[in-house]
Design a protein around this motif. Structure first.
Motif, PDB file in Angstrom:
ATOM      1  N   ILE A 181       0.851  -1.272  -0.023  1.00 53.84           N
ATOM      2  CA  ILE A 181       0.107   0.075  -0.006  1.00 53.84           C
ATOM      3  C   ILE A 181       0.753   1.315   0.090  1.00 53.84           C
ATOM      4  CG2 ILE A 181      -1.731   1.233   1.512  1.00 53.84           C
ATOM      5  CD1 ILE A 181      -2.747  -1.388   2.328  1.00 53.84           C
ATOM      6  N   ALA A 182       1.739   1.262   0.913  1.00 55.15           N
ATOM      7  CA  ALA A 182       2.771   2.313   0.975  1.00 55.15           C
ATOM      8  C   ALA A 182       4.135   1.979   1.514  1.00 55.15           C
ATOM      9  CB  ALA A 182       2.127   3.506   1.700  1.00 55.15           C
ATOM     10  N   GLU A 183       5.290   2.903   1.097  1.00 49.68           N
ATOM     11  CA  GLU A 183       6.344   2.896   1.774  1.00 49.68           C
ATOM     12  C   GLU A 183       6.942   4.136   2.487  1.00 49.68           C
ATOM     13  OE1 GLU A 183       8.809  -0.415  -0.923  1.00 49.68           O
ATOM     14  OE2 GLU A 183       9.126   1.671  -1.453  1.00 49.68           O
ATOM     15  N   LEU A 184       7.260   4.047   3.875  1.00 53.69           N
ATOM     16  CA  LEU A 184       7.309   5.291   4.342  1.00 53.69           C
ATOM     17  C   LEU A 184       8.889   5.218   4.884  1.00 53.69           C
ATOM     18  CD1 LEU A 184       4.292   4.743   4.964  1.00 53.69           C
ATOM     19  CD2 LEU A 184       4.587   5.990   6.553  1.00 53.69           C
ATOM     20  N   ALA A 201      -4.798   1.921  -2.859  1.00 57.66           N
ATOM     21  CA  ALA A 201      -5.764   1.934  -1.530  1.00 57.66           C
ATOM     22  C   ALA A 201      -5.760   0.660  -0.926  1.00 57.66           C
ATOM     23  CB  ALA A 201      -7.225   2.361  -2.157  1.00 57.66           C
ATOM     24  N   GLY A 202      -6.072   0.576   0.227  1.00 60.03           N
ATOM     25  CA  GLY A 202      -6.559  -0.634   1.055  1.00 60.03           C
ATOM     26  C   GLY A 202      -6.375  -0.395   2.748  1.00 60.03           C
ATOM     27  N   LEU A 218      -6.722   3.103   4.132  1.00 61.19           N
ATOM     28  CA  LEU A 218      -5.738   4.237   3.160  1.00 61.19           C
ATOM     29  C   LEU A 218      -6.267   4.418   1.916  1.00 61.19           C
ATOM     30  CD1 LEU A 218      -2.276   2.926   4.710  1.00 61.19           C
ATOM     31  CD2 LEU A 218      -3.690   5.001   5.586  1.00 61.19           C
ATOM     32  N   GLN A 219      -6.267   5.513   1.273  1.00 59.88           N
ATOM     33  CA  GLN A 219      -6.468   6.029   0.071  1.00 59.88           C
ATOM     34  C   GLN A 219      -5.534   6.390  -0.948  1.00 59.88           C
ATOM     35  OE1 GLN A 219      -9.795   5.490  -0.683  1.00 59.88           O
ATOM     36  NE2 GLN A 219     -10.093   4.778   1.384  1.00 59.88           N
TER      37      GLN A 219
END
Length: 135
Positions: free
Chosen positions: A51-54, A83-84, A120-121
């Motif tokens: 979903i994302a990398e931070l 999104a998920g 999360l969008q």
């Protein structure tokens, strides 16, 4: 005859080994050429949907020797690509090597990593409000 430790003696040895092990974990996480990264997944890390990398800068990672844990000291944000609902994470050290997998929940949950919102969008920002990695 081999040495057999009493259960109390064995438990004391295991407890004493926790802090040096945690110190090594912290050193591996922050002593890399780049910043550590938290990859948020819906489903299992590596096989679920990324979903994302931070980025997780070393300066926000505190080694708490009293409670034998690594904690974040500030919020971490990054843009969501897909999104998920984030429920798991993979943490990579600054060299991009797998450091650990962790659970993810919203702030009211009991995850190792807590997000402001775990739904999360795409295009929005994910915000890690706290992370605690027990040693």
């Amino acid at each position: 005859m081999a040495l057999t430790l009493s259960p109390a003696h064995e438990a004391a040895r295991q407890q004493a080994a926790r802090l040096p092990a945690l110190q090594e974990s912290h050193a591996r996480l922050i002593a890399s050429p780049g910043e550590a990264v938290v990859q948020l997944f819906e489903g299992s890390p590596g096989t679920g949907t990324l979903i994302a990398e931070l980025s997780m800068p070393a300066e926000v990672l505190n080694l708490d020797t009293e409670n034998i844990q690594i904690q974040t000291t500030a919020a971490i944000e990054g843009q969501v690509t897909t999104a998920g609902t984030a429920d798991n994470a993979r943490i990579l050290d600054g060299a991009g090597v797998w450091w650990a997998d962790a659970t993810v929940t919203d702030e009211n949950g009991s995850g190792d990593i807590k997000l402001q919102d775990d739904a999360l969008q795409a295009g929005a920002f994910a915000r890690i409000t706290s992370a605690t990695f027990q040693g």
